[in-house]
Write a protein that holds these residues in place. Structure first.
Motif, PDB file in Angstrom:
ATOM      1  N   VAL A  44     -29.228 -37.729 -14.656  1.00  0.00           N
ATOM      2  CA  VAL A  44     -28.404 -38.624 -15.467  1.00  0.00           C
ATOM      3  C   VAL A  44     -27.391 -37.817 -16.278  1.00  0.00           C
ATOM      4  O   VAL A  44     -26.216 -38.168 -16.372  1.00  0.00           O
ATOM      5  CB  VAL A  44     -29.292 -39.472 -16.389  1.00  0.00           C
ATOM      6  CG1 VAL A  44     -28.440 -40.281 -17.356  1.00  0.00           C
ATOM      7  CG2 VAL A  44     -30.179 -40.410 -15.574  1.00  0.00           C
ATOM      8  N   GLU A  89     -24.658 -36.485 -13.899  1.00  0.00           N
ATOM      9  CA  GLU A  89     -23.682 -37.504 -13.492  1.00  0.00           C
ATOM     10  C   GLU A  89     -22.903 -38.052 -14.680  1.00  0.00           C
ATOM     11  O   GLU A  89     -21.776 -38.520 -14.529  1.00  0.00           O
ATOM     12  CB  GLU A  89     -24.396 -38.646 -12.767  1.00  0.00           C
ATOM     13  CG  GLU A  89     -25.013 -38.222 -11.440  1.00  0.00           C
ATOM     14  CD  GLU A  89     -25.722 -39.374 -10.758  1.00  0.00           C
ATOM     15  OE1 GLU A  89     -25.775 -40.475 -11.366  1.00  0.00           O
ATOM     16  OE2 GLU A  89     -26.215 -39.194  -9.636  1.00  0.00           O
ATOM     17  N   HIS A  93     -23.599 -40.722 -16.475  1.00  0.00           N
ATOM     18  CA  HIS A  93     -23.706 -42.172 -16.672  1.00  0.00           C
ATOM     19  C   HIS A  93     -24.981 -42.667 -15.991  1.00  0.00           C
ATOM     20  O   HIS A  93     -25.597 -41.967 -15.175  1.00  0.00           O
ATOM     21  CB  HIS A  93     -22.485 -42.899 -16.100  1.00  0.00           C
ATOM     22  CG  HIS A  93     -22.279 -42.676 -14.638  1.00  0.00           C
ATOM     23  ND1 HIS A  93     -22.919 -43.416 -13.660  1.00  0.00           N
ATOM     24  CD2 HIS A  93     -21.516 -41.771 -13.959  1.00  0.00           C
ATOM     25  CE1 HIS A  93     -22.564 -43.007 -12.474  1.00  0.00           C
ATOM     26  NE2 HIS A  93     -21.701 -41.994 -12.616  1.00  0.00           N
ATOM     27  N   TYR A  94     -25.369 -43.879 -16.336  1.00  0.00           N
ATOM     28  CA  TYR A  94     -26.540 -44.517 -15.730  1.00  0.00           C
ATOM     29  C   TYR A  94     -26.277 -46.017 -15.674  1.00  0.00           C
ATOM     30  O   TYR A  94     -25.370 -46.540 -16.340  1.00  0.00           O
ATOM     31  CB  TYR A  94     -27.820 -44.212 -16.527  1.00  0.00           C
ATOM     32  CG  TYR A  94     -27.745 -44.616 -17.982  1.00  0.00           C
ATOM     33  CD1 TYR A  94     -28.222 -45.854 -18.408  1.00  0.00           C
ATOM     34  CD2 TYR A  94     -27.197 -43.762 -18.935  1.00  0.00           C
ATOM     35  CE1 TYR A  94     -28.153 -46.233 -19.728  1.00  0.00           C
ATOM     36  CE2 TYR A  94     -27.113 -44.129 -20.263  1.00  0.00           C
ATOM     37  CZ  TYR A  94     -27.590 -45.365 -20.650  1.00  0.00           C
ATOM     38  OH  TYR A  94     -27.516 -45.733 -21.973  1.00  0.00           O
ATOM     39  N   SER A  95     -27.065 -46.717 -14.899  1.00  0.00           N
ATOM     40  CA  SER A  95     -26.867 -48.143 -14.676  1.00  0.00           C
ATOM     41  C   SER A  95     -28.042 -48.924 -15.251  1.00  0.00           C
ATOM     42  O   SER A  95     -29.207 -48.584 -15.006  1.00  0.00           O
ATOM     43  CB  SER A  95     -26.719 -48.443 -13.181  1.00  0.00           C
ATOM     44  OG  SER A  95     -26.560 -49.832 -12.964  1.00  0.00           O
ATOM     45  N   ASP A 133     -24.767 -52.920 -15.183  1.00  0.00           N
ATOM     46  CA  ASP A 133     -23.639 -52.339 -15.916  1.00  0.00           C
ATOM     47  C   ASP A 133     -23.804 -50.830 -16.010  1.00  0.00           C
ATOM     48  O   ASP A 133     -24.927 -50.315 -16.134  1.00  0.00           O
ATOM     49  CB  ASP A 133     -23.538 -52.925 -17.327  1.00  0.00           C
ATOM     50  CG  ASP A 133     -23.162 -54.390 -17.314  1.00  0.00           C
ATOM     51  OD1 ASP A 133     -22.452 -54.783 -16.370  1.00  0.00           O
ATOM     52  OD2 ASP A 133     -23.579 -55.130 -18.230  1.00  0.00           O
ATOM     53  N   THR A 134     -22.696 -50.123 -15.958  1.00  0.00           N
ATOM     54  CA  THR A 134     -22.693 -48.663 -16.035  1.00  0.00           C
ATOM     55  C   THR A 134     -22.476 -48.238 -17.482  1.00  0.00           C
ATOM     56  O   THR A 134     -21.528 -48.702 -18.139  1.00  0.00           O
ATOM     57  CB  THR A 134     -21.594 -48.071 -15.145  1.00  0.00           C
ATOM     58  OG1 THR A 134     -21.834 -48.481 -13.788  1.00  0.00           O
ATOM     59  CG2 THR A 134     -21.598 -46.548 -15.210  1.00  0.00           C
ATOM     60  N   TRP A 135     -23.351 -47.367 -17.979  1.00  0.00           N
ATOM     61  CA  TRP A 135     -23.274 -46.856 -19.349  1.00  0.00           C
ATOM     62  C   TRP A 135     -23.120 -45.341 -19.301  1.00  0.00           C
ATOM     63  O   TRP A 135     -23.793 -44.668 -18.524  1.00  0.00           O
ATOM     64  CB  TRP A 135     -24.515 -47.232 -20.143  1.00  0.00           C
ATOM     65  CG  TRP A 135     -24.712 -48.713 -20.261  1.00  0.00           C
ATOM     66  CD1 TRP A 135     -25.352 -49.527 -19.376  1.00  0.00           C
ATOM     67  CD2 TRP A 135     -24.253 -49.547 -21.318  1.00  0.00           C
ATOM     68  NE1 TRP A 135     -25.325 -50.816 -19.803  1.00  0.00           N
ATOM     69  CE2 TRP A 135     -24.654 -50.867 -21.008  1.00  0.00           C
ATOM     70  CE3 TRP A 135     -23.546 -49.315 -22.494  1.00  0.00           C
ATOM     71  CZ2 TRP A 135     -24.364 -51.940 -21.840  1.00  0.00           C
ATOM     72  CZ3 TRP A 135     -23.269 -50.393 -23.316  1.00  0.00           C
ATOM     73  CH2 TRP A 135     -23.673 -51.685 -22.991  1.00  0.00           C
ATOM     74  N   PHE A 136     -22.237 -44.827 -20.140  1.00  0.00           N
ATOM     75  CA  PHE A 136     -22.009 -43.387 -20.199  1.00  0.00           C
ATOM     76  C   PHE A 136     -22.974 -42.745 -21.190  1.00  0.00           C
ATOM     77  O   PHE A 136     -23.299 -43.332 -22.231  1.00  0.00           O
ATOM     78  CB  PHE A 136     -20.563 -43.089 -20.603  1.00  0.00           C
ATOM     79  CG  PHE A 136     -19.550 -43.505 -19.565  1.00  0.00           C
ATOM     80  CD1 PHE A 136     -19.210 -42.638 -18.533  1.00  0.00           C
ATOM     81  CD2 PHE A 136     -18.961 -44.756 -19.606  1.00  0.00           C
ATOM     82  CE1 PHE A 136     -18.285 -43.018 -17.567  1.00  0.00           C
ATOM     83  CE2 PHE A 136     -18.042 -45.140 -18.655  1.00  0.00           C
ATOM     84  CZ  PHE A 136     -17.706 -44.268 -17.628  1.00  0.00           C
TER      85      PHE A 136
END
Length: 254
Positions: A75, A78, A80-82, A86-89
């Motif tokens: 995480v 990359e 970000h995570y989902s 929704d994608t969250w930074f």
């Protein structure tokens, strides 16, 4: 699949359907699979779990690797995570227009002065709007023409220019919030100073009133003392005259 995505984007989504897979039996099978694989860094998704767990019962058809906890290092790598579709930074940042897939026309570095580029965007927007009006009043192309209409090209360019202006304005949101906070704190400070000034003014008024009352009380006490002294002097003088007269009269008596 569409129903799943709609459920994930719901304001109050239900738990994911695979939460039923986290049973005590499946978690024990996952632990046993890790022990038999031996290598902690091995990818359990490509391991033949049915062969390694052939002596166990109720081995699921889906991969037991789905039960593992998310890899925090992945995480962080990359960025970000989902969650619920929704994608969250990991680090809260405002994504730029280029990162969102748009055509960015101003410098991405916030330390660079963007005013010349934004002025150019504004001028281009005005010119494109003028060209759009000309394209609308122009005669339409023949039906056999496969070329893109002029008004459509101008409209697409206006969309790109408007996206740049809105993205540049959104980049200034933290600056605007900081400025609003400074103004709010300055206003609170001014109100407290005004309240303190009013309190000091009231205190000065009360002190002046107390001084007046104290002076009046002292004057009244002095007047009473003078009256008492004068009365005592008059009584003593009267008493002395009467005594002399009495002595003289006593001497004159044969």
């Amino acid at each position: 699949m569409d129903e799943e995505e709609a459920e994930l984007r719901s304001p109050f989504p239900s738990p994911p359907s695979h939460y039923n897979n986290y049973t005590s039996h499946n978690l024990k099978l996952l632990t046993l699979l890790k022990e038999r694989v031996g290598d902690q860094n091995a990818d359990l998704g490509i391991v033949d779990q049915h062969e390694l767990l052939s002596d166990q019962t109720d081995v699921p058809t889906w991969s037991l690797a789905q039960l593992e906890k998310p890899r925090v290092d992945w995480v962080l790598e990359e960025g970000h995570y989902s969650v619920f579709g929704d994608t969250w930074f990991v680090k809260e940042t405002i994504p730029s227009l280029a990162e969102l897939g748009g055509h960015q026309l101003y410098p991405p570095d916030p330390s660079v002065d963007r005013r010349p580029a934004l002025l150019a965007v504004l001028r281009s927007l005005l010119v494109t709007y003028s060209n759009l009006t000309n394209a609308i009043v122009a005669p339409p192309p023949p039906p056999s023409s496969s070329a893109q209409p002029e008004w459509q090209r101008q409209l697409e360019w206006i969309t790109i220019l408007a996206q740049n202006l809105m993205a540049a304005a959104n980049d200034l949101r933290p600056v605007q919030a900081r400025g609003n906070l400074e103004l709010m704190m300055q206003r609170q400070l001014e109100l407290r100073r005004e309240e303190t000034k009013n309190i000091h003014s009231q205190c000065d008024t009360l002190e002046a009133r107390l001084l007046e009352l104290r002076s009046s009380a002292q004057e009244m006490a002095g007047s009473d003392q003078r009256l008492t002294t004068k009365s005592s002097s008059s009584q003593t003088s009267t008493a002395n005259v009467s005594l002399e007269d009495m002595l003289r009269w006593a001497e004159e008596v044969p």
